[in-house]
Scaffold this active site. Structure first.
Site, PDB file in Angstrom:
ATOM      1  N   SER A 172     -38.514 -23.807   1.174  1.00 27.84           N
ATOM      2  CA  SER A 172     -37.388 -23.633   2.090  1.00 27.84           C
ATOM      3  C   SER A 172     -37.865 -22.966   3.390  1.00 27.84           C
ATOM      4  O   SER A 172     -38.736 -23.494   4.069  1.00 27.84           O
ATOM      5  CB  SER A 172     -36.280 -22.837   1.395  1.00 27.84           C
ATOM      6  OG  SER A 172     -35.113 -22.789   2.171  1.00 27.84           O
ATOM      7  N   ASP A 237     -29.843 -32.081  -1.896  1.00 23.40           N
ATOM      8  CA  ASP A 237     -29.979 -30.755  -1.282  1.00 23.40           C
ATOM      9  C   ASP A 237     -28.821 -30.508  -0.320  1.00 23.40           C
ATOM     10  O   ASP A 237     -28.630 -31.239   0.647  1.00 23.40           O
ATOM     11  CB  ASP A 237     -31.314 -30.666  -0.538  1.00 23.40           C
ATOM     12  CG  ASP A 237     -31.691 -29.235  -0.166  1.00 23.40           C
ATOM     13  OD1 ASP A 237     -30.797 -28.475   0.238  1.00 23.40           O
ATOM     14  OD2 ASP A 237     -32.877 -28.897  -0.274  1.00 23.40           O
ATOM     15  N   HIS A 266     -30.672 -27.586  -3.670  1.00 18.10           N
ATOM     16  CA  HIS A 266     -31.643 -26.750  -2.953  1.00 18.10           C
ATOM     17  C   HIS A 266     -32.308 -25.721  -3.859  1.00 18.10           C
ATOM     18  O   HIS A 266     -33.461 -25.358  -3.629  1.00 18.10           O
ATOM     19  CB  HIS A 266     -30.943 -26.033  -1.795  1.00 18.10           C
ATOM     20  CG  HIS A 266     -31.887 -25.369  -0.835  1.00 18.10           C
ATOM     21  ND1 HIS A 266     -32.753 -26.071  -0.023  1.00 18.10           N
ATOM     22  CD2 HIS A 266     -32.120 -24.049  -0.571  1.00 18.10           C
ATOM     23  CE1 HIS A 266     -33.462 -25.239   0.710  1.00 18.10           C
ATOM     24  NE2 HIS A 266     -33.104 -23.996   0.390  1.00 18.10           N
TER      25      HIS A 266
END
Length: 289
Positions: A172, A237, A266
């Protein structure tokens, strides 16, 4: 008519007085949690043991925690950042330099690191960004790049690990410093887990180019990465759209077969069986051939 005027004024404000990258970064990315750990110094004061709070949810025995060594490193921007070296395997060839995601710190990630490293036969080195955990300073884009530079130097000098035996892993927001470092150094490999193209492209999905005030422009840096790159992204996501991972993959000069996790969001990619299977194959087969 009023709506048109408002839209025009907002447009003028955006392009005539654009937000600085630091403000974009702060709004989009940085959510440091309350620290879930502390460093307890040994008699020399140079090494620290990890003391965890209940929120860290340690999954292993206290004896296994002895395989974790903590210390501080100083960045070029003057911040003291916390670092962890997790010895997962006595015969590991590779060490992963792990840049974690948002809203977590080293305490919360420590169990995951031990479990991951043990399963894929890698040691893991990680660090907390400025303003996260017990690291000093405040989160910012510039600090993010300085943080990983300090971690890289500590891994290279303190442990004497060669670049070809280092795998950079970013998750991320952690893909941002990972791509930046990988664009400047050739390493054993790079793993980009739920990467983002740039800050503006996350906030405004229809953005087609990188504006000068954009933050985290990984999409423009990825073509400079000469190491093998494995991209991992969940197709559902909800934070960083799957299209980001796809675009990053398409611009990687040495991309390997990616892992698109069907139905993953995610924060749950690691729960799918193919996640560990793909990493094992990458580390123990593809990188050794």
């Amino acid at each position: 008519m009023i709506r048109s005027r408002n839209f025009f004024s907002e447009l003028c404000c955006l392009f005539c007085c654009p937000p600085c990258p630091g403000k974009i970064a702060a709004k989009l990315a940085f959510l440091p949690p309350e620290p879930t750990y502390a460093f307890t110094p040994d008699e020399t004061g140079s090494k620290f043991s990890l003391t965890l709070t209940e929120r860290a949810e340690w999954q292993y025995s206290e004896r296994e925690k002895e395989n974790i060594e903590g210390f501080y490193s100083r960045t070029t921007r003057g911040n003291r950042i916390a670092c962890l070296f997790v010895r997962c395997s006595p015969n590991a060839r590779f060490t992963i330099l792990f840049s974690h995601g948002n809203a977590v710190d080293l305490g919360q990630m420590s169990s995951f690191y031990l479990g991951l490293g043990t399963r894929i036969n890698c040691n893991i080195f990680s660090y907390d960004y400025s303003g996260y955990g017990v690291s000093g300073g405040k989160p910012s884009e510039k600090n993010l790049y300085a943080d990983i530079d300090a971690a890289w130097q500590a891994l290279r000098t303190r442990y004497g690990i060669s670049p070809e035996n280092i795998i950079l892993y970013g998750q991320s927001i952690g893909t941002v410093p990972t791509v930046d470092l990988a664009a400047r150094y050739e390493v054993g490999a790079v793993v980009l887990h739920s990467p983002l193209m740039s800050g503006m492209r996350v906030a405004f999905p229809n953005t087609k180019r990188t504006w000068f005030f954009d933050a985290f422009p990984s999409i423009d840096k990825i073509p400079k990465v000469t190491s093998p790159v494995l991209v991992i992204h969940g197709t559902e996501d909800e934070v960083i759209d799957f299209s980001h991972g796809l675009a990053i993959y398409e611009r990687c000069p040495r991309a390997v077969e990616p892992l698109w996790v069907e139905g993953a969001g995610h924060n749950d990619v690691e729960l799918f069986n193919q996640y560990l299977e793909r990493l094992k194959r990458f580390v123990s087969v593809e990188l050794l051939n």
